[in-house]
Design a protein around this motif. Sequence first.
Motif, PDB file in Angstrom:
ATOM      1  N   LEU A  46      11.113  33.828 -38.849  1.00  0.00           N
ATOM      2  CA  LEU A  46       9.745  34.293 -38.600  1.00  0.00           C
ATOM      3  C   LEU A  46       8.929  34.269 -39.889  1.00  0.00           C
ATOM      4  CD1 LEU A  46      10.250  37.333 -36.198  1.00  0.00           C
ATOM      5  CD2 LEU A  46       9.361  35.075 -35.636  1.00  0.00           C
ATOM      6  N   ALA A  47       9.540  34.692 -41.005  1.00  0.00           N
ATOM      7  CA  ALA A  47       8.845  34.690 -42.293  1.00  0.00           C
ATOM      8  C   ALA A  47       8.480  33.269 -42.712  1.00  0.00           C
ATOM      9  CB  ALA A  47       9.704  35.365 -43.362  1.00  0.00           C
ATOM     10  N   ILE A  48       9.370  32.323 -42.445  1.00  0.00           N
ATOM     11  CA  ILE A  48       9.079  30.919 -42.751  1.00  0.00           C
ATOM     12  C   ILE A  48       7.903  30.443 -41.910  1.00  0.00           C
ATOM     13  CG2 ILE A  48       9.967  28.556 -42.508  1.00  0.00           C
ATOM     14  CD1 ILE A  48      12.741  29.752 -43.283  1.00  0.00           C
ATOM     15  N   TYR A  49       7.881  30.793 -40.639  1.00  0.00           N
ATOM     16  CA  TYR A  49       6.761  30.379 -39.787  1.00  0.00           C
ATOM     17  C   TYR A  49       5.453  30.991 -40.280  1.00  0.00           C
ATOM     18  CZ  TYR A  49       3.608  29.238 -36.165  1.00  0.00           C
ATOM     19  OH  TYR A  49       2.514  28.747 -35.517  1.00  0.00           O
ATOM     20  N   GLU A 102       4.612  31.672 -43.297  1.00  0.00           N
ATOM     21  CA  GLU A 102       4.192  30.890 -44.465  1.00  0.00           C
ATOM     22  C   GLU A 102       3.622  29.544 -44.035  1.00  0.00           C
ATOM     23  OE1 GLU A 102       3.168  29.971 -48.214  1.00  0.00           O
ATOM     24  OE2 GLU A 102       3.878  31.925 -47.509  1.00  0.00           O
ATOM     25  N   LEU A 103       4.275  28.868 -43.100  1.00  0.00           N
ATOM     26  CA  LEU A 103       3.761  27.587 -42.604  1.00  0.00           C
ATOM     27  C   LEU A 103       2.387  27.766 -41.953  1.00  0.00           C
ATOM     28  CD1 LEU A 103       7.001  26.061 -41.065  1.00  0.00           C
ATOM     29  CD2 LEU A 103       5.812  25.304 -43.131  1.00  0.00           C
ATOM     30  N   HIS A 104       2.241  28.821 -41.176  1.00  0.00           N
ATOM     31  CA  HIS A 104       0.959  29.092 -40.522  1.00  0.00           C
ATOM     32  C   HIS A 104      -0.124  29.336 -41.577  1.00  0.00           C
ATOM     33  CE1 HIS A 104      -2.089  31.310 -38.213  1.00  0.00           C
ATOM     34  NE2 HIS A 104      -1.662  30.590 -37.197  1.00  0.00           N
ATOM     35  N   ARG A 141       0.068  24.452 -37.266  1.00  0.00           N
ATOM     36  CA  ARG A 141      -0.141  25.061 -35.955  1.00  0.00           C
ATOM     37  C   ARG A 141       0.871  24.475 -34.970  1.00  0.00           C
ATOM     38  NH1 ARG A 141      -2.256  27.748 -39.083  1.00  0.00           N
ATOM     39  NH2 ARG A 141      -4.347  28.598 -39.065  1.00  0.00           N
ATOM     40  N   PRO A 142       1.241  25.221 -33.914  1.00  0.00           N
ATOM     41  CA  PRO A 142       2.285  24.792 -32.983  1.00  0.00           C
ATOM     42  C   PRO A 142       2.051  23.433 -32.327  1.00  0.00           C
ATOM     43  CG  PRO A 142       1.717  27.075 -32.580  1.00  0.00           C
ATOM     44  CD  PRO A 142       0.721  26.549 -33.566  1.00  0.00           C
ATOM     45  N   ASP A 143       0.799  23.012 -32.201  1.00  0.00           N
ATOM     46  CA  ASP A 143       0.536  21.731 -31.555  1.00  0.00           C
ATOM     47  C   ASP A 143       0.653  20.549 -32.514  1.00  0.00           C
ATOM     48  OD1 ASP A 143      -1.733  22.561 -32.951  1.00  0.00           O
ATOM     49  OD2 ASP A 143      -3.113  21.531 -31.599  1.00  0.00           O
ATOM     50  N   MET A 144       0.954  20.825 -33.783  1.00  0.00           N
ATOM     51  CA  MET A 144       1.095  19.759 -34.778  1.00  0.00           C
ATOM     52  C   MET A 144       2.548  19.281 -34.815  1.00  0.00           C
ATOM     53  SD  MET A 144      -1.152  21.605 -37.750  1.00  0.00           S
ATOM     54  CE  MET A 144      -1.139  20.278 -38.931  1.00  0.00           C
ATOM     55  N   VAL A 176       4.691  19.739 -45.182  1.00  0.00           N
ATOM     56  CA  VAL A 176       4.956  19.230 -46.529  1.00  0.00           C
ATOM     57  C   VAL A 176       5.479  20.387 -47.366  1.00  0.00           C
ATOM     58  CG1 VAL A 176       3.950  18.207 -48.587  1.00  0.00           C
ATOM     59  CG2 VAL A 176       3.112  17.527 -46.315  1.00  0.00           C
ATOM     60  N   PHE A 177       6.629  20.174 -47.992  1.00  0.00           N
ATOM     61  CA  PHE A 177       7.219  21.212 -48.818  1.00  0.00           C
ATOM     62  C   PHE A 177       6.855  20.976 -50.278  1.00  0.00           C
ATOM     63  CE2 PHE A 177       9.871  21.056 -45.063  1.00  0.00           C
ATOM     64  CZ  PHE A 177       9.957  22.384 -44.741  1.00  0.00           C
TER      65      PHE A 177
END
Length: 69
Positions: free
Chosen positions: A40-43, A45-47, A52-55, A61-62
Amino acid sequence: MVRPCKIDTTRFYRVIDAETRNIMLTAGNGCLSTGFHHMLAIYVELHNQGYRPDMPLDRIVFKGYAENA
């Protein structure tokens, strides 16, 4: 049959397959709950970085990480 999503849900009961279980155990260093929270914490950060979920996942990119920085 999947039940409709309710945004006020407070309990999350799901049967997970072996692959998902292994990923969560790895993410949590042997603890499923910790692994779930780490994912969840990773998500989050990505958000925050614009994902977004539709991508498609290949849009992520890391950035490099240096331990001594």
